[in-house]
Scaffold this motif. Sequence first.
Motif, short mmCIF file in Angstrom:
data_model
loop_
_atom_site.label_atom_id
_atom_site.label_comp_id
_atom_site.label_asym_id
_atom_site.label_seq_id
_atom_site.Cartn_x
_atom_site.Cartn_y
_atom_site.Cartn_z
N GLY A 119 0.80 -1.34 -0.06
CA GLY A 119 -0.03 0.02 -0.02
C GLY A 119 0.82 1.15 0.00
N ILE A 120 0.24 2.50 -0.01
CA ILE A 120 0.89 3.77 0.22
C ILE A 120 1.81 3.77 1.23
CG2 ILE A 120 0.68 6.04 -0.17
CD1 ILE A 120 -1.92 5.78 -1.81
N GLN A 121 1.31 3.46 2.28
CA GLN A 121 1.69 3.31 3.47
C GLN A 121 3.15 2.83 3.71
OE1 GLN A 121 -1.31 3.22 3.30
NE2 GLN A 121 -2.39 5.06 4.32
N GLN A 122 2.92 1.43 3.23
CA GLN A 122 4.12 0.54 3.27
C GLN A 122 5.05 1.06 2.38
OE1 GLN A 122 0.83 -0.12 3.13
NE2 GLN A 122 0.31 -1.57 4.82
N SER A 123 4.91 1.68 1.23
CA SER A 123 5.56 2.11 0.23
C SER A 123 6.52 3.28 0.95
CB SER A 123 5.03 2.58 -0.90
OG SER A 123 6.05 2.99 -1.96
N LEU A 124 5.85 4.20 1.53
CA LEU A 124 6.55 5.09 2.25
C LEU A 124 7.51 4.71 3.36
CD1 LEU A 124 6.89 8.31 3.10
CD2 LEU A 124 4.93 7.89 4.72
N LEU A 125 7.26 3.59 4.22
CA LEU A 125 8.34 2.92 5.40
C LEU A 125 9.42 2.47 4.48
CD1 LEU A 125 5.42 1.46 7.81
CD2 LEU A 125 6.68 3.82 7.73
N SER A 126 9.13 1.68 3.23
CA SER A 126 10.15 0.93 2.52
C SER A 126 11.09 2.22 1.98
CB SER A 126 9.61 0.15 1.46
OG SER A 126 10.71 -0.46 0.63
N THR A 127 10.47 2.96 1.43
CA THR A 127 11.39 4.03 0.82
C THR A 127 12.38 4.86 1.65
OG1 THR A 127 9.65 4.37 -0.92
CG2 THR A 127 11.32 6.24 -0.66
N PHE A 128 11.57 5.02 2.92
CA PHE A 128 12.29 5.84 4.06
C PHE A 128 13.47 4.78 4.53
CE2 PHE A 128 12.92 5.96 8.74
CZ PHE A 128 13.34 7.22 8.69
N LEU A 129 13.29 3.73 4.57
CA LEU A 129 14.37 2.68 5.05
C LEU A 129 15.62 2.83 3.92
CD1 LEU A 129 15.78 1.02 7.16
CD2 LEU A 129 14.49 -0.88 5.95
N ASP A 130 15.18 2.57 2.69
CA ASP A 130 16.07 2.34 1.67
C ASP A 130 17.02 3.90 1.48
OD1 ASP A 130 15.21 0.06 1.02
OD2 ASP A 130 13.89 0.95 -0.50
N GLN A 131 16.28 4.93 1.71
CA GLN A 131 17.14 5.90 1.66
C GLN A 131 17.95 6.31 2.76
OE1 GLN A 131 14.55 9.50 0.77
NE2 GLN A 131 13.84 8.94 -1.09
N PHE A 132 17.58 6.16 3.87
CA PHE A 132 18.43 6.24 5.01
C PHE A 132 19.66 5.12 4.87
CE2 PHE A 132 19.84 4.82 9.25
CZ PHE A 132 20.10 5.83 10.01
N GLN A 133 19.48 4.06 4.74
CA GLN A 133 20.38 3.12 4.67
C GLN A 133 21.59 3.41 3.40
OE1 GLN A 133 18.40 -0.65 4.06
NE2 GLN A 133 18.77 -1.12 5.83
N GLN A 134 20.78 4.10 2.40
CA GLN A 134 21.78 4.55 1.18
C GLN A 134 22.76 5.61 1.70
OE1 GLN A 134 19.57 6.08 -2.45
NE2 GLN A 134 21.46 6.52 -3.24
N ALA A 135 22.13 6.58 2.43
CA ALA A 135 22.82 7.88 2.90
C ALA A 135 23.94 7.45 4.19
CB ALA A 135 22.03 8.87 3.91
N GLN A 136 23.69 6.42 4.64
CA GLN A 136 24.54 5.63 5.78
C GLN A 136 25.78 5.10 4.82
OE1 GLN A 136 24.87 5.88 9.00
NE2 GLN A 136 23.27 7.11 9.08
N LYS A 137 25.55 4.51 3.79
CA LYS A 137 26.52 3.83 2.99
C LYS A 137 27.57 4.75 2.28
CE LYS A 137 23.76 -0.45 1.87
NZ LYS A 137 23.42 -1.21 0.74
N THR A 138 26.87 5.84 2.07
CA THR A 138 27.71 6.85 1.51
C THR A 138 28.59 7.58 2.43
OG1 THR A 138 25.88 7.59 -0.26
CG2 THR A 138 27.49 9.41 0.30
#
Length: 380
Positions: A119-138
């Motif tokens: 759903g939309i809410q679940q997509s938001l949670l998934s995208t939030f985690l992906d962006q956070f982890q990407q920033a940490q890796k950077t």
Amino acid sequence: MFTHLYIYRLKVLLKDKPLMFWTFMFPVCMGIFFTAAFSGLDDRTYFDQVPVGIVQEGNNAHSETFIETMNALESDGTKMLKPVTLTKEQAAKQLDDGDIYGYYVLSDSDISLNLNQQGIQQSLLSTFLDQFQQAQKTVAALQQEAPELLATELAASIGKQQNFIQVANKTASKGSTKSFFFFTLVGMSCMFGFFWGLSNTNDEQANQSANGIRLSMAPQNKISIVLANLAAAFTVFVTELYIILAIFRFVYQVDFGTRWNWILLTCTISALTAISMGMCIGNLLKVPLDQKISLGVTFQIVCSFLAGMMVPDVKYLISKYVPILGQINPVNLVSESLYKLYYYENIDSFYINLICLLVLTIIFVLLSFVYERRAQYVSV
């Protein structure tokens, strides 16, 4: 000769008014009722606050930063997420009860997300985690390879990204609840091609109709007749589907997203799947035409129900407990494909649905051709 057979079969199909009504006008009329019933769903606010669980299972070095970033996530001055600290058992129970949309597990070395539906809410949670982890890796890469850059504006911009993540592009589209129900309606509409395939086999078999007797006596290869009939039915039905999509989009104002090349490809493949399925069932079942039509209607309704048209929660239960049933349900494959094209940025899982539709089509076509080649009659 093939062109001659194709053109005349095309004329025959276009004059079949009952089939033209059920495969074209009926979905259009259903769209009117769907518009009246679901048009108000998109007026409500979807992201007041998304409740999400936080499960601490270790001393993750980024836990504090992760929670701070989550609390800083805003849209138009409104907090997007509402984190709640829970045990893993509490989080699992609240997720099943629908009290939270998902929960993050913060272990010693990783942060994972647990969801039980899409759903939309679940997509938001998934995208939030992906962006956070990407920033940490950077940041980790900079520390290892170019630590001198950590004192520059580049590092500062990364830090800001950690503390505030934009959600404007969280999905492929802006989000519409009404669209979900129309996706299942499109999936059901695609299955109406079953009746075109059934009509073809009824007119090809000498033991089913007078037309079949005449075709069996014609000095023409049977496979070329079958292919011409299949091509004619496909032309008529796929044109109907394209017009139905246009009406849904421009008349009923249904938001399908922007990936129209994939949407049209999905409907094209599903049209061929439905027609070939009708041909297969028409050949294999030795019952009167009326009974085949009744079985086809029943099959279509059951597939639509399992795809979530009547009760959306059924789709989730099927995907959780009997996932194979969703992978062989043509209506579900079409509606889920449209759903993924609409909501997901990454559409890798969409290709799996297309492959499933193609596999079903190949199976139905092969079974039909094997039967057609072996069909023989003592007398006509």
